[in-house]
Scaffold this active site. Structure first.
Site, PDB file in Angstrom:
ATOM      1  N   SER A 105      12.128   2.284   5.847  1.00 45.83           N
ATOM      2  CA  SER A 105      12.107   1.057   6.651  1.00 45.83           C
ATOM      3  C   SER A 105      13.525   0.585   6.927  1.00 45.83           C
ATOM      4  O   SER A 105      14.434   0.872   6.133  1.00 45.83           O
ATOM      5  CB  SER A 105      11.348  -0.034   5.904  1.00 45.83           C
ATOM      6  OG  SER A 105      11.509  -1.271   6.567  1.00 45.83           O
ATOM      7  N   TYR A 123      10.957  -4.994  -1.959  1.00 40.89           N
ATOM      8  CA  TYR A 123      10.486  -3.956  -1.026  1.00 40.89           C
ATOM      9  C   TYR A 123      11.671  -3.195  -0.443  1.00 40.89           C
ATOM     10  O   TYR A 123      11.690  -1.956  -0.412  1.00 40.89           O
ATOM     11  CB  TYR A 123       9.683  -4.650   0.084  1.00 40.89           C
ATOM     12  CG  TYR A 123       9.251  -3.772   1.245  1.00 40.89           C
ATOM     13  CD1 TYR A 123       8.137  -2.945   1.133  1.00 40.89           C
ATOM     14  CD2 TYR A 123       9.933  -3.814   2.467  1.00 40.89           C
ATOM     15  CE1 TYR A 123       7.725  -2.170   2.217  1.00 40.89           C
ATOM     16  CE2 TYR A 123       9.527  -3.043   3.549  1.00 40.89           C
ATOM     17  CZ  TYR A 123       8.417  -2.225   3.417  1.00 40.89           C
ATOM     18  OH  TYR A 123       8.008  -1.466   4.485  1.00 40.89           O
TER      19      TYR A 123
HETATM   20  N1  LIG Z   1       4.509  -2.453   9.832  1.00 38.15           N
HETATM   21  C1  LIG Z   1       5.817  -2.576   9.804  1.00 38.15           C
HETATM   22  O1  LIG Z   1       6.372  -3.481  10.427  1.00 38.15           O
HETATM   23  C2  LIG Z   1       6.673  -1.579   9.053  1.00 38.15           C
HETATM   24  C3  LIG Z   1       8.052  -1.692   9.173  1.00 38.15           C
HETATM   25  C4  LIG Z   1       8.861  -0.795   8.495  1.00 38.15           C
HETATM   26  C5  LIG Z   1       8.292   0.198   7.714  1.00 38.15           C
HETATM   27  N2  LIG Z   1       6.942   0.282   7.591  1.00 38.15           N
HETATM   28  C6  LIG Z   1       6.407   1.363   6.735  1.00 38.15           C
HETATM   29  O2  LIG Z   1       5.628   2.225   7.538  1.00 38.15           O
HETATM   30  C7  LIG Z   1       4.552   2.729   6.762  1.00 38.15           C
HETATM   31  C8  LIG Z   1       3.250   2.417   7.472  1.00 38.15           C
HETATM   32  O3  LIG Z   1       3.158   1.020   7.639  1.00 38.15           O
HETATM   33  P1  LIG Z   1       1.886   0.268   8.277  1.00 38.15           P
HETATM   34  O4  LIG Z   1       2.369  -1.023   8.761  1.00 38.15           O
HETATM   35  O5  LIG Z   1       1.211   1.205   9.182  1.00 38.15           O
HETATM   36  O6  LIG Z   1       1.021   0.055   6.962  1.00 38.15           O
HETATM   37  P2  LIG Z   1      -0.388  -0.682   6.775  1.00 38.15           P
HETATM   38  O7  LIG Z   1      -1.161  -0.687   8.019  1.00 38.15           O
HETATM   39  O8  LIG Z   1      -0.137  -1.953   6.057  1.00 38.15           O
HETATM   40  O9  LIG Z   1      -1.101   0.325   5.771  1.00 38.15           O
HETATM   41  C9  LIG Z   1      -0.587   0.583   4.516  1.00 38.15           C
HETATM   42  C10 LIG Z   1      -1.384   1.730   3.958  1.00 38.15           C
HETATM   43  O10 LIG Z   1      -0.869   2.123   2.689  1.00 38.15           O
HETATM   44  C11 LIG Z   1      -1.954   2.442   1.884  1.00 38.15           C
HETATM   45  N3  LIG Z   1      -1.650   2.322   0.472  1.00 38.15           N
HETATM   46  C12 LIG Z   1      -1.094   1.269  -0.168  1.00 38.15           C
HETATM   47  N4  LIG Z   1      -1.040   1.537  -1.474  1.00 38.15           N
HETATM   48  C13 LIG Z   1      -1.557   2.773  -1.653  1.00 38.15           C
HETATM   49  C14 LIG Z   1      -1.794   3.589  -2.789  1.00 38.15           C
HETATM   50  N5  LIG Z   1      -1.460   3.186  -4.005  1.00 38.15           N
HETATM   51  N6  LIG Z   1      -2.356   4.783  -2.590  1.00 38.15           N
HETATM   52  C15 LIG Z   1      -2.703   5.223  -1.364  1.00 38.15           C
HETATM   53  N7  LIG Z   1      -2.513   4.493  -0.270  1.00 38.15           N
HETATM   54  C16 LIG Z   1      -1.952   3.269  -0.419  1.00 38.15           C
HETATM   55  C17 LIG Z   1      -3.022   1.456   2.271  1.00 38.15           C
HETATM   56  O11 LIG Z   1      -4.264   2.000   1.898  1.00 38.15           O
HETATM   57  P3  LIG Z   1      -5.585   1.096   1.705  1.00 38.15           P
HETATM   58  O12 LIG Z   1      -6.200   1.074   3.057  1.00 38.15           O
HETATM   59  O13 LIG Z   1      -6.392   1.853   0.713  1.00 38.15           O
HETATM   60  O14 LIG Z   1      -5.133  -0.237   1.217  1.00 38.15           O
HETATM   61  C18 LIG Z   1      -2.850   1.373   3.768  1.00 38.15           C
HETATM   62  O15 LIG Z   1      -3.631   2.325   4.437  1.00 38.15           O
HETATM   63  C19 LIG Z   1       4.650   2.075   5.396  1.00 38.15           C
HETATM   64  O16 LIG Z   1       5.355   2.944   4.527  1.00 38.15           O
HETATM   65  C20 LIG Z   1       5.488   0.854   5.663  1.00 38.15           C
HETATM   66  O17 LIG Z   1       6.184   0.439   4.506  1.00 38.15           O
HETATM   67  C21 LIG Z   1       6.121  -0.580   8.259  1.00 38.15           C
END
Ligand SMILES: NC(=O)c1ccc[n+]([C@@H]2O[C@H](COP(=O)([O-])OP(=O)(O)OC[C@H]3O[C@@H](n4cnc5c(N)ncnc54)[C@H](OP(=O)(O)O)[C@@H]3O)[C@@H](O)[C@H]2O)c1
Ligand SMILES: Cc1cc2nc3c(=O)[nH]c(=O)nc-3n(C[C@H](O)[C@H](O)[C@H](O)COP(=O)(O)OP(=O)(O)OC[C@H]3O[C@@H](n4cnc5c(N)ncnc54)[C@H](O)[C@@H]3O)c2cc1C
Lengths: 246, 453
Positions: free
Chosen positions: A139, A152
């Site tokens: 990120s 984080y």
């Molecule tokens: N959204 C943003 O603005 C943003 C910005 C920078 C970086 N990111 C990074 O990009 C990636 C994707 O982000 P997103 O926004 O698409 O995420 P999201 O929609 O919030 O989904 C997070 C996912 O992680 C899974 N997860 C959490 N803990 C877990 C565990 N212990 N074992 C297996 N799965 C687990 C969750 O599964 P469950 O469905 O089972 O809860 C969920 O499907 C992440 O690494 C995030 O940190 C996101």
């Protein structure tokens, strides 16, 4: 047939990236905790793209299960895995993490230590195979610590540095390690949170990641302008930065 | 997150707290948290008035719950989550030779929204509403349980949910029967009708020859030309009847180019004169000739080519008014309505006239045999509401009714008189959701649900 495994496949960004991969002809192994979600997603990819999709249970925090999980993925892939996406993550609650170490630990473990565990197992396989790719979501938050999300941020920062090392190690084996640094993306992680600016759609982010993968890139900011924003953020001297409310 | 929300007409605007769960688990958590006094599902917000609003309560966006779950090729039945849009269904299934069995005048609606409004299309006189093609649906009810409903299973709940405006629970997904096509084209016959009686004559004489039938009506024409209109009626064209030039890609989904209206137009751009100019122009250009090949996209979705066209009505927004008159009173009802509209200079940008077929079993479904008229009315002054109240009374007197998914102003007592199956609906609602966990601004305004919060 090319095969890729997607860890945390139900994440908002992963859903879109899985669609990009399916469109590109990949067979997919969707991994995560919520079987019902993964089944729905698998059905969607089959209907839309005629994709060959399997579903596999995966809990990042259960490190003891990682080896069996990775072996399972290889089996699902018919012994030949071409790539792995690590898209799970946990933003957590910074305020709570300051008071409650269990929350801080969960943030760090989900975003960093569990990644080390599972990525090392995949790395072992790709190193032997001497080709393939690993696409890991870090990120922009990992580029500089800020009071609003430094637990984080530090976990993601650790992950970014880990990936630098892993890339260095795997370069001679011809394995691509892609560090993805998204800015704000419109997913469940950010929906309704304050301070969201320049929010990108998961579809746009997925397309950016796919282009970077195909070009063999090492690090990609998505959308691309975050590279310049973060260069600016990193350039602010610490004695000034510490006084900002970021 | 609390936001200002409105329907497509941008009137009224209300504060609601929105949630956007992606997984079923997350959706159930929103409901179980009981943070809000009541909840309401919302799709793409194409209902015009307050149907998809829940002022001071929770609104659960379904747009990220948009996965296809399966497709039964032999039966042509697609199973999907309720947040899938009709546009997505077209994109995926037209190239495979399937089309929507019923479609409203925009493809940017969700399957859940289409079912909750029991929408009709240009083929209502032949095929009825969308519920005729819903094999079954899954409903998340107030107690957190998931119930499968179909005309055979939990039938009462099924008929309360189709057209039920989201008040029985959250539609999670549905199985929809698609229809086979071999090309993306419709052969359209355009006929001019010099006045309302000629339009009626044409509808009565030849509507059954067409699967799709609708007329654009020039609201500003008065006197002997009252009800001057252009009938646009057509049928799917088999691929083998396409001209050589189109045969290469008989099932393409059309061009993706889209115009956007990026900001609010000052309301004056839509004042009486500009509407008059537009109507006259439209009338002239759409003369056409019989048997024109038209791609389904411009035929069914002329307005979709301009995203956010609702901004053309300016900041104050507009109301859409859609009513149906039984056949026996259609002539009298429509003439009086059109005359009143012209006299009060409230006429709209667009008015659509269509002949409806048989009524379905949906308890709050709108269509019934007769003629339906739909038009936009800019919300420029308070006098509008007195005017519409008069119109509502007139419609009721003529034995007609107002379409809920377009409505923003109907009075509860008129509503109750227009929808004789309301008591049956309330009975089922009382059983399935005794605490009114599901409610909406519309439900409270219309006292659709007794004692709703
Ligand atoms: N959204 C943003 O603005 C943003 C910005 C920078 C970086 N990111 C990074 O990009 C990636 C994707 O982000 P997103 O926004 O698409 O995420 P999201 O929609 O919030 O989904 C997070 C996912 O992680 C899974 N997860 C959490 N803990 C877990 C565990 N212990 N074992 C297996 N799965 C687990 C969750 O599964 P469950 O469905 O089972 O809860 C969920 O499907 C992440 O690494 C995030 O940190 C996101
Ligand atoms: C340009 C245009 C043309 C139109 N033409 C027609 C037409 O020809 N025929 C016709 O019948 N209609 C027509 N409509 C109206 C439109 O089809 C309906 O309002 C439809 O319900 C909108 O769907 P939506 O997904 O936007 O739902 P929303 O507007 O978000 O919601 C509409 C209703 O459905 C409920 N709802 C939505 N999703 C769910 C769910 N998952 N579970 C339970 N309840 C749910 C909401 O609570 C609300 O009561 C038109 C609208 C526009 C803007």
């Amino acid at each position: 047939m090319k095969t890729a495994a997607v860890l945390g496949a139900a994440s908002g960004i992963a859903r879109s990236l899985a669609a990009e991969l399916a469109r590109d002809g990949y067979r997919l192994v969707l991994a995560g905790r919520d079987g019902e979600e993964l089944t729905a997603l698998a059905g969607d990819l089959r209907v839309r793209y005629g994709a060959d999709v399997r579903v596999r249970g995966f809990d990042a925090l259960d490190e003891a299960s990682h080896r069996a999980f990775v072996e399972g993925c290889l089996q699902d892939a018919g012994g030949e895995l071409d790539g792995v996406v690590l898209a799970y993550g946990y933003l957590g609650d910074q305020r709570r993490a300051e008071r409650d170490f269990a929350e801080a630990r969960r943030i760090i473990e989900t975003n960093f230590t569990s990644c080390v565990s599972v990525l090392h197992l995949f790395a072992e396989y790709f190193e032997r195979r001497r080709r393939g790719w690993m696409c890991v979501f870090s990120s922009v938050a990992g580029d500089r610590g800020r009071q609003s999300n430094y637990v984080y941020g530090s976990a993601k920062g650790g992950l970014s540095i880990y990936l630098q090392g892993l890339r260095n190690r795997l370069a001679k084996s011809g394995v691509q390690v892609l560090t993805v640094k998204p800015g704000f993306v419109d997913t469940a992680m950010t929906f309704g949170k304050e301070g969201m600016v320049l929010v990108a759609s998961p579809e746009a982010v997925a397309r950016g990641v796919m282009r970077a993968l195909k070009k063999g890139r090492d690090v990609v900011y998505v959308p691309g302008f975050w590279r310049w924003i973060m260069a600016g953020v990193r350039a602010v001297p610490e004695r000034v930065f510490k006084k900002l409310s970021l | 997150m609390e936001v200002s929300l409105s329907g497509w007409g941008r009137y009224p605007v209300q504060r609601c707290r929105v949630y956007r769960p992606e997984s079923l688990k997350a959706l159930k958590e929103v409901l179980a948290s009981k943070t809000e006094s009541s909840y309401l599902a919302r799709g793409l917000g194409r209902a015009y008035g307050d149907a998809a609003l829940n002022e001071g309560g929770g609104v659960i966006l379904q747009t990220r719950r948009n996965r296809f779950l399966g497709f039964d090729e032999a039966a042509g039945v697609v199973r999907c989550e309720a947040g899938v849009s009709l546009a997505e269904i077209l994109d995926v299934f037209v190239p495979r030779g399937y089309f929507l069995p019923v479609t409203p005048g925009t493809k940017f609606v969700t399957v859940g929204g289409a079912i909750a409004s029991d929408v009709h299309g240009k083929n209502h006189h032949k095929d009825g509403t969308i519920s005729n093609f819903v094999a079954d649906l899954d409903l998340l009810t107030a107690d957190g349980n998931r119930m499968t409903c179909s005309p055979d299973e939990n039938a009462d709940l099924f008929w309360a949910t189709v057209g039920g405006m989201g008040l029985t629970g959250v539609i999670l997904g549905a199985s929809l029967r698609l229809i086979p096509i071999s090309s993306s084209y419709i052969r359209v016959d355009y006929h001019k009708a010099r006045h309302i009686d000629e339009a009626f004559e044409m509808f009565e004489a030849t509507d059954e020859q067409y699967q799709y039938s609708v007329a654009w009506i020039d609201c500003l024409a008065g006197g002997r030309s009252l009800g001057r209109s252009v009938l646009m009626r057509g049928n799917h064209v088999p691929a083998e009847e396409l001209p050589e030039a189109l045969r290469g890609r008989p099932l393409h989904t059309g061009k993706k180019r889209m115009l956007t209206v990026p900001f609010d137009f000052p309301s004056v751009t839509l004042n009486y004169t500009s509407i008059r100019a537009f109507n006259a122009l439209y009338y002239r250009v759409s003369k056409g000739s019989p048997g024109v090949l038209v791609h389904y996209d411009p035929f069914f979705y002329p307005l979709d080519a301009v995203l956010h066209w609702n901004r053309l009505y300016g900041k104050r927004g507009f109301l859409q008014y859609q009513v149906v008159f039984p056949f026996e009173t259609s002539r009298e009802g429509l003439i009086a309505l059109l005359e009143r509209l012209a006299r009060d200079r409230r006429s709209s940008f667009l008015a659509v006239l269509k002949r409806f077929g048989a009524e379905g079993p949906g308890l709050l479904s709108f269509p019934r045999p007769g003629y339906t008229l739909a038009l936009d009315i800019p919300a420029r002054d308070r006098g509008l509401f007195a005017f519409l109240r008069d119109m509502d009374e007139w419609v009721l007197k003529m034995g007609g009714r107002v379409y809920l998914t377009k409505d923003a102003e109907l009075a509860p007592e008129l509503f109750a008189a227009m929808y004789p199956r309301l008591e049956r609906f309330r009975e089922i609602k009382g059983r399935i959701d005794p605490e009114n966990r599901f409610s909406s601004s519309m439900a409270r305004r219309l006292r659709l649900v007794e004692g709703a919060r």
